[in-house]
Design a protein around this motif. Structure first.
Motif, short mmCIF file in Angstrom:
data_model
loop_
_atom_site.label_atom_id
_atom_site.label_comp_id
_atom_site.label_asym_id
_atom_site.label_seq_id
_atom_site.Cartn_x
_atom_site.Cartn_y
_atom_site.Cartn_z
N UNK A 2 0.84 -1.19 0.00
CA UNK A 2 0.00 0.00 0.00
C UNK A 2 0.88 1.25 0.00
N UNK A 3 1.88 1.21 0.87
CA UNK A 3 2.79 2.35 1.01
C UNK A 3 3.57 2.62 -0.28
N UNK A 4 4.21 1.58 -0.82
CA UNK A 4 5.11 1.84 -1.95
C UNK A 4 4.33 2.06 -3.24
N UNK A 5 3.16 1.46 -3.37
CA UNK A 5 2.37 1.70 -4.59
C UNK A 5 1.96 3.16 -4.66
N UNK A 6 1.40 3.67 -3.56
CA UNK A 6 1.00 5.08 -3.55
C UNK A 6 2.21 5.99 -3.73
N UNK A 7 3.33 5.63 -3.10
CA UNK A 7 4.53 6.46 -3.22
C UNK A 7 4.99 6.55 -4.66
N UNK A 8 4.99 5.41 -5.35
CA UNK A 8 5.46 5.43 -6.72
C UNK A 8 4.49 6.18 -7.62
N UNK A 9 3.19 6.08 -7.33
CA UNK A 9 2.23 6.85 -8.12
C UNK A 9 2.51 8.34 -7.99
N UNK A 55 -4.64 9.71 6.27
CA UNK A 55 -3.85 10.69 7.02
C UNK A 55 -2.49 10.13 7.41
N UNK A 56 -2.49 8.86 7.85
CA UNK A 56 -1.22 8.24 8.23
C UNK A 56 -0.32 7.98 7.03
N UNK A 57 -0.94 7.83 5.85
CA UNK A 57 -0.14 7.54 4.66
C UNK A 57 0.59 8.78 4.14
N UNK A 58 0.06 9.98 4.43
CA UNK A 58 0.56 11.18 3.76
C UNK A 58 2.08 11.36 3.90
N UNK A 59 2.57 11.39 5.14
CA UNK A 59 4.01 11.69 5.33
C UNK A 59 4.93 10.61 4.76
N UNK A 60 4.71 9.33 5.10
CA UNK A 60 5.63 8.34 4.50
C UNK A 60 5.56 8.31 2.98
N UNK A 61 4.37 8.51 2.43
CA UNK A 61 4.25 8.49 0.97
C UNK A 61 5.02 9.65 0.37
N UNK A 62 4.89 10.84 0.96
CA UNK A 62 5.65 11.99 0.45
C UNK A 62 7.15 11.72 0.54
N UNK A 63 7.59 11.18 1.69
CA UNK A 63 9.01 10.88 1.87
C UNK A 63 9.53 10.02 0.73
N UNK A 64 8.87 8.88 0.51
CA UNK A 64 9.36 7.95 -0.51
C UNK A 64 9.20 8.53 -1.91
N UNK A 65 8.12 9.28 -2.13
CA UNK A 65 7.87 9.82 -3.48
C UNK A 65 8.92 10.86 -3.85
N UNK A 66 9.24 11.75 -2.92
CA UNK A 66 10.22 12.81 -3.21
C UNK A 66 11.56 12.19 -3.61
N UNK A 67 11.97 11.14 -2.88
CA UNK A 67 13.25 10.51 -3.18
C UNK A 67 13.19 9.74 -4.50
N UNK A 68 12.12 8.97 -4.70
CA UNK A 68 12.10 8.10 -5.87
C UNK A 68 11.66 8.79 -7.14
N UNK A 69 11.17 10.04 -7.02
CA UNK A 69 10.87 10.79 -8.24
C UNK A 69 12.17 11.11 -8.97
N UNK A 70 13.29 11.15 -8.27
CA UNK A 70 14.59 11.47 -8.88
C UNK A 70 14.93 10.58 -10.06
N UNK A 71 15.06 9.26 -9.83
CA UNK A 71 15.37 8.37 -10.95
C UNK A 71 14.31 8.41 -12.06
N UNK A 72 13.03 8.52 -11.70
CA UNK A 72 11.99 8.57 -12.73
C UNK A 72 12.18 9.81 -13.60
#
Lengths: 316, 336
Positions: free
Chosen positions: B102-109, B203-220
């Motif tokens: 759930x966490x990483x799917x939303x993060x990658x989206x 609500x609980x997903x927001x911060x971890x998702x942003x964390x992972x998304x900001x970092x992984x948007x780099x390679x994309x």
């Protein structure tokens, strides 16, 4: 006559060196980001060497009276929950972080690219060599199928928690990268005319590999090295963060961030924030150096860059 | 028909590959020093008790015997028991894998939403501020430690502004979680029609998702930009431009042709994040799969580690298979 030629070649070598140096400075002026990268890396190395002169406090001595002090002139970056000076600890940290990252990356690069060269050289020969090469590549597939971080922690757990085992774990998880990189390079170079010529003139396999193949396939390896050092620093910090790397009183960025973890919730941000910035800036520096090596080590891109430098000069 | 033959060939390799992964991870985990029986019974156990427990857990035979027992159980869907949670590993993973997914799917989206528009814009407007920003972003995102970024976000949005929920798990303690069906909390609360739980989960997903998304948007971002730049200089796009097609159509065509490499990088990131999200999971007490495995390694708890490695290997294989199917859909050359 030999004297003259020797003197001549020496002078031209010196000229070539001056030319290279001048070119480097021109590049750094045109690409200030590259200059920033070299500056950061140099700074971190200087910190590591001269830490005792720079740090105002002992890095591992706790002063319980001064615990969790905010940044001030007395404690530039504040103190942590045990009263250790955060600035001093940050200055000392590259000693261990750089040692681990450099040693781990070097070992993986040397071992990985040597195996990669051998595999690439014998892959197309048929017979036992091909079979062995295929086996090595499948083994690398299996190793890379493991989640990197869990794999690294497991390796540290197996070898016991020490500096050497962290280095070994980092070397182990990085080696397949160099193996693949070198193999693909060698596969391309192996069929070049000059390799064939050398083979026909009777050079041994080892000779061909050392003289022709490895030197000609170094460029991407060198570019990977610098990026990889930064990445290994991140991995070291991550291992320490979960408690599987460098242990607490030793100054290390990752474990410092972990120590400040509890304080951040109650509002003391400095124990975690400063080491994180130091960590990020260092990795950024190595990434920039990697990017510059990628350009400078590739003859085609270097020529393009030199051309653009000349163009820039003309109108001015 | 080509596609069936292709997938069939893929499946041929899956068996040996999985066996190799199980074998290596079994040997690896067995090498970790530490006796689970001693850890379970505590320091006051007699040697007899330890020996009995070892027999009970099947740990008294040679390593070959133990591997054979593990394989036999595995075929029956039994991954063993974790001595830390005292529950079957399969049940534990059935809760923890959905948490991670759930966490990483939303993060990658979210990472795609950041990376693709930036990458396309940076490739098209070559001398613009967007291009400069993208160059810096790509380098910076790769340098930030994700666990540190998570901490910073917690400090800003929880400690200072108090808009984010406490970084303790996937849902508020006060909120009754929906009855578990898929163990994906978003889906489960939708099924149960429990809006309060859904709101708390998001609500609980927001911060971890942003964390992972900001970092992984780099390679994309980097990948999109690099392929788009190459595409925009290709003969195909030159021709399209010369024909006088509108700019948006040209960009759309170029982007469509760069899709395969974007799909590749996303699949690589997805496979990496299954275990690589562990640090962010720890920071947010997420209770995800990676966290479970790391706890296992640190406490000589063998079965969770093996179960995790097996699950994530199977999952990566599924992802790569999906990616191949997507290639078939978007690249007419492979369809042949």
């Amino acid at each position: 006559m030999t004297d003259i030629t020797a003197g001549h070649s020496e002078r031209s070598r010196w000229e070539a060196f001056v030319y290279a140096l001048r070119f480097l400075f021109a590049v750094l002026r045109a690409r200030p980001l590259f200059a920033l990268g070299y500056f950061i890396v140099l700074l971190v190395v200087v910190l590591a060497i001269f830490a005792p002169l720079i740090a105002p406090y002992e890095p591992e001595v706790a002063n319980p009276v001064d615990f969790l002090q905010g940044p001030s002139w007395r404690h530039l970056f504040g103190t942590d929950a045990t009263g250790m000076d955060i600035f001093s600890r940050i200055v000392y940290a590259p000693r261990i972080d750089l040692t681990i990252a450099l040693a781990g990356t070097m070992i993986s690069a040397v071992v990985g690219s040597f195996i990669g060269a051998v595999v690439g050289y014998y892959q197309e020969g048929g017979g036992f060599g091909s079979f062995g090469a295929g086996f090595v590549m499948r083994a690398a597939d299996v190793l890379q199928a493991f989640p990197v971080f869990v794999f690294a922690i497991a390796l540290v757990a197996i070898f016991g928690q020490s500096l050497e085992s962290i280095i070994a774990a980092i070397a182990f998880v990085n080696a397949p990268i160099y193996l693949r990189l070198m193999r693909s390079q060698v596969l391309a170079i192996r069929n070049m005319r000059y390799v064939e010529a050398s083979y026909v003139s009777g050079a041994s396999d080892l000779m061909i590999m050392l003289r022709h193949i490895i030197p000609n396939s170094m460029a991407p390896i060198l570019a990977q090295l610098s990026v990889n050092i930064g990445w290994s620093i991140l991995l070291t910090a991550a291992l320490s963060f979960v408690g599987a790397g460098v242990v607490a009183p030793t100054p290390e960025w990752g474990s410092m961030i972990a120590m400040g973890f509890q304080n951040i919730i109650t509002g003391q941000w400095w124990p975690s924030v400063f080491p994180g910035i130091a960590l990020a800036v260092t990795v950024f520096g190595f990434a920039l150096v990697g990017a510059s090596v990628e350009v400078l080590a590739d003859p085609a891109r270097r020529r393009a860059l030199a051309g653009s430098l000349r163009e820039r000069k003309k109108p001015a | 028909m080509r596609i069936l033959r292709y997938i069939g060939r893929r499946f041929l390799f899956i068996g040996p590959q999985l066996f190799g992964i199980i074998l290596v991870s079994f040997l690896l985990v067995k090498l970790i020093p530490g006796d689970p029986a001693v850890m379970m019974l505590g320091p006051f156990a007699t040697e007899q008790q330890i020996a009995m427990l070892n027999v009970e857990m099947g740990l008294d035979g040679t390593i070959v015997d133990q591997f054979w027992i593990y394989l036999q159980n595995l075929v029956q869907g039994d991954l063993g028991t974790s001595w830390q949670t005292t529950k079957p590993v399969f049940d534990d993973l059935a809760i923890r894998f959905p948490a991670t997914l759930e966490l990483i799917t939303l993060s990658l989206l979210l990472a795609l939403l950041i990376g693709i528009p930036l990458g396309v814009a940076a490739a098209y407007f070559k001398r613009s501020i967007v291009k400069k920003f993208s160059d810096y972003y790509g380098l910076l995102a790769g340098s930030l430690p994700d666990f540190w970024l998570g901490l910073i976000l917690i400090y800003l949005f929880y400690t200072i502004m108090q808009v984010a929920p406490a970084p303790l798990g996937r849902i508020d303690f006060a909120v009754l979680p929906p009855p578990p069906v898929t163990n994906f909390l978003i889906i489960d609360s939708l099924i149960a029609g429990n809006w309060q739980a859904l709101w708390s989960t998001l609500g609980h997903l927001v911060l971890p998702v942003i964390t992972l998304a900001v970092i992984n948007a780099g390679p994309i971002l980097k990948m999109t930009q690099a392929t788009m730049e190459r595409m925009l200089e290709s003969d195909l796009i030159r021709y399209a431009e010369m024909c006088g097609l509108p700019k948006t159509t040209v960009i759309r065509k170029a982007f469509r042709n760069s899709l395969p490499s974007v799909v590749t990088i996303v699949s690589v990131l997805y496979g990496f994040l299954i275990g690589g999200a562990v640090l962010v999971e720890i920071v947010f007490s997420w209770g995800g799969a990676g966290q479970y495995a790391v706890q296992g390694v640190l406490n000589a708890d063998i079965n969770p580690v093996l179960g995790f490695v097996l699950f994530s290997a199977i999952l990566s294989l599924i992802i790569y298979l999906l990616v191949d199917l997507i290639y078939f859909a978007i690249d007419p050359r492979i369809r042949g």
